[in-house]
Design a protein around this motif. Structure first.
Motif, PDB file in Angstrom:
ATOM      1  N   GLY A   1      38.816 -10.583  17.093  1.00 33.39           N
ATOM      2  CA  GLY A   1      38.460 -10.926  15.728  1.00 33.39           C
ATOM      3  C   GLY A   1      39.579 -11.586  14.953  1.00 33.39           C
ATOM      4  O   GLY A   1      39.338 -12.204  13.915  1.00 33.39           O
TER       5      GLY A   1
ATOM      6  N   GLN B   1      35.176 -10.787   9.175  1.00 33.21           N
ATOM      7  CA  GLN B   1      34.502  -9.593   8.687  1.00 33.21           C
ATOM      8  C   GLN B   1      33.014  -9.653   9.042  1.00 33.21           C
ATOM      9  O   GLN B   1      32.477 -10.696   9.433  1.00 33.21           O
ATOM     10  CB  GLN B   1      34.663  -9.486   7.164  1.00 33.21           C
ATOM     11  N   HIS B   2      32.339  -8.519   8.896  1.00 35.38           N
ATOM     12  CA  HIS B   2      30.922  -8.458   9.251  1.00 35.38           C
ATOM     13  C   HIS B   2      30.056  -9.335   8.343  1.00 35.38           C
ATOM     14  O   HIS B   2      28.988  -9.798   8.746  1.00 35.38           O
ATOM     15  CB  HIS B   2      30.426  -7.008   9.167  1.00 35.38           C
ATOM     16  N   ASP B   3      30.517  -9.565   7.128  1.00 38.90           N
ATOM     17  CA  ASP B   3      29.724 -10.382   6.198  1.00 38.90           C
ATOM     18  C   ASP B   3      29.983 -11.879   6.359  1.00 38.90           C
ATOM     19  O   ASP B   3      29.508 -12.691   5.575  1.00 38.90           O
ATOM     20  CB  ASP B   3      30.003  -9.963   4.756  1.00 38.90           C
TER      21      ASP B   3
END
Length: 589
Positions: free
Chosen positions: A372, A326-328
């Motif tokens: 990803g 995820q982006h975080d």
């Protein structure tokens, strides 16, 4: 015209009446004569000789700039667009920096530092022009790499280099040709501009230097501007027109397909089994096939979480988990500890609604999880070999030969730029090392095996010239072309009409019986499962909630989710009443 200009420049030592620097002040500004067809310039030098020799320097410098721009921009754009990652980010940052620099100012500064040699300035120009090729190629490739036919090529076992050379370059070649003509024209114009300003090496004959000399004498002999200006204009116009024509020839096949474009070759449909047809149309569940799996074998099927149970000889998954970054910085898990087995000669259905994790599980076996995604934990045995954590090169060696993939949406998984036969033959030539002729003959035989009529004609057609059902058969033929042991079929009948669906199911069943294939069938259609599968694994929210024979799961489900799936099948729902219009009432005044 371009050929004449280039040939004249290359043959200048033989065609020029005299050397480009030979002068006779007595003949300054002399008009045309038999010895000097274009006349003489202000220093008594032959204009034709300087024009021919100037072409060598002007066009040669443009070739240097263009070759360097292509060598730097195109490979970098292909790699960044296809692979992405850190190289893509670093290359984009570098390209943005270079494109922010004003080309003429950089060339003037380079001349002051490196000297007036025009060849050195063209090398600098090549570096400045490379970002235009990078941006163009990278943008196109980034869009193409997500196409289904590129994924299909990866699954068939082709290497990344082969995929780029065969499927990606065909998409970018047209824009590259046009960009090459534009950059070549810019290189010629910039070089001529530098020479016109007196920045270049004035001792050598170039078209820009001729313009400079003519401009200084424009009042006395304005005709001196005509010849170098005409040479520059004709060269740039010829480049653009030739590039456009070449692009059209490469990209437009209408001339070779007259009378065939748009005609879809539909195979005759043999009668299909009533059970298969009814299940495909209504979603009903006919009685499952029995007697296919011996009771002893069925009892050995591991239940979810049974990591110590006997593992299948063909495909065995234990505790497989798939997660996405995820982006975080955290991971989101979409497949949670899946256990699954497929034996040789067995068809196993992986069933569940959309988003249940069926395709992600199949992709983890193939090693083609989307960007990803990764196999976080678990064990995957294929023919007894552990493939979890294999490098891409080793995983690629399994695709096509040991594990093959049949995708859904057949028309999107065939490259529109190549014929059916070419797409079938390519994996066989690379993986099986067959000659072109052997691969072509085997492609025809494969189409015959999947019951395509007139396969000799079909191999010469493009994907848009065949029907959806025929395209699905072509994909099945491609999947079995390198004799795999395991087929993973991802909703192979979803986009097809009912009768063609029945034919495809019969074809899969026949291939299993003839070749002893193991098949993992990813589907949400319980009718297909009942008609085709020996065993079933039901997935819900990334977990296998129930496994067993088709008869056990469909007639005696144990998990509430499985019962909900079966309850959603419209096999006992009453038919709707036919629609009738309401009676109209007249309205009196």
């Amino acid at each position: 015209m371009l050929v004449l200009l280039i040939a004249g420049s290359l043959l200048a030592p033989f065609l020029a009446p005299q050397g480009p620097a030979d002068s006779s002040l007595a003949d300054a500004f002399a008009g045309p004569s038999p010895a000097h067809p274009l006349g003489m310039d202000s220093a008594g030098r032959d204009i034709l000789s300087r024009l021919l020799h100037g072409g060598r320097n002007t066009l040669g410098g443009a070739v240097i700039a263009l070759a360097l721009a292509l060598a730097l921009g195109v490979p970098a754009g292909l790699y960044a667009g296809y692979r992405g990652g850190w190289f893509d980010a670093a290359a984009n940052w570098t390209v943005d920096l270079v494109m922010a620099l004003p080309a003429m100012v950089v060339l003037l500064a380079s001349r002051a530092i490196l000297g007036p040699n025009v060849w050195v300035l063209m090398i600098v120009l090549g570096v400045l022009a490379a970002p235009s090729f990078f941006r163009l190629v990278r943008g196109i490739v980034a869009n193409v790499r997500g196409e289904l036919y590129v994924d299909a090529a990866r699954v068939s076992g082709l290497s990344d280099a082969r995929i780029v050379a065969r499927h990606v370059l065909t998409v970018v070649r047209g824009p590259i040709i046009i960009q090459t003509a534009l950059v070549a024209g810019i290189a010629i114009a910039l070089q001529a501009g530098l020479e016109f300003l007196g920045v270049g090496s004035g001792s050598e004959a170039t078209w820009g230097a001729m313009l400079n000399e003519a401009f200084q004498n424009i009042q006395r002999a304005p005709a001196l501007l005509l010849w170098p200006g005409l040479a520059l204009g004709l060269t740039n116009a010829a480049l653009v027109l030739l590039a456009a024509a070449l692009r059209d020839v490469l990209e437009d096949r209408t001339g070779r397909q007259t009378g065939r474009v748009g005609r879809r070759a539909n195979a005759p449909v043999p009668p299909a089994g009533a059970g298969a047809v009814s299940s495909a149309v209504t979603g009903t569940v006919p009685p499952p096939r029995t007697g296919t799996v011996p009771p002893a074998e069925a009892s050995a099927v591991p239940s979810p979480g049974a990591g110590t149970a006997e593992r299948a000889d063909l495909l065995s998954l234990r505790g497989v988990r798939v997660a996405y970054a995820q982006h975080d910085g955290t991971d989101k898990e979409v497949v949670h500890g899946v256990d699954l087995d497929v034996r040789r000669g067995e068809i196993v259905g992986l069933v569940g609604e959309s988003g249940s994790g069926k395709t992600q599980t199949a992709f983890s076996v193939l090693g083609i999880l989307p960007e990803g995604g990764r196999l976080s934990t678990g064990s995957i045995l294929v023919t007894g070999r552990e493939i979890a954590g294999l490098a891409e090169r080793e995983h690629r060696a399994l695709r096509g030969t040991t594990v093959a993939y049949i995708p859904q949406e057949p028309m999107s998984n065939l490259d529109p730029a190549f014929t059916v036969g070419s797409q079938l033959a390519e994996p066989m030539r690379q993986i099986l090392r067959l000659s072109r002729k052997e691969a072509a003959e085997r492609a025809v035989e494969l189409l015959r095996q999947v019951e395509i009529p007139a396969p000799e004609q079909v191999v010469r057609r493009y994907p848009h010239e065949i029907s959806g059902g025929m395209a699905q058969r072509v994909l099945i033929a491609g999947a079995i072309s390198c004799d795999p042991a395991l087929l993973i079929a991802d909703e192979p009948t979803t986009a097809l009409d009912v009768r063609v669906q029945a034919e495809i199911l019969d074809l899969l069943r026949r291939l299993r019986e003839e070749r002893g294939l193991g098949v993992l069938l990813v589907t949400h259609n319980l009718g297909v499962v009942a008609d085709l599968c020996d065993r079933v694994a039901v997935m819900n929210q990334g977990r296998v909630v129930e496994t067993g024979t088709a008869e056990q799961v469909l007639h005696d489900p144990q998990d509430p989710y499985t019962r909900d799936l079966l309850a959603a099948v419209l096999d006992s729902a009453p038919a709707r009443e036919p629609w009738r219009p309401r009676p109209t009432r007249s309205v009196s005044a």
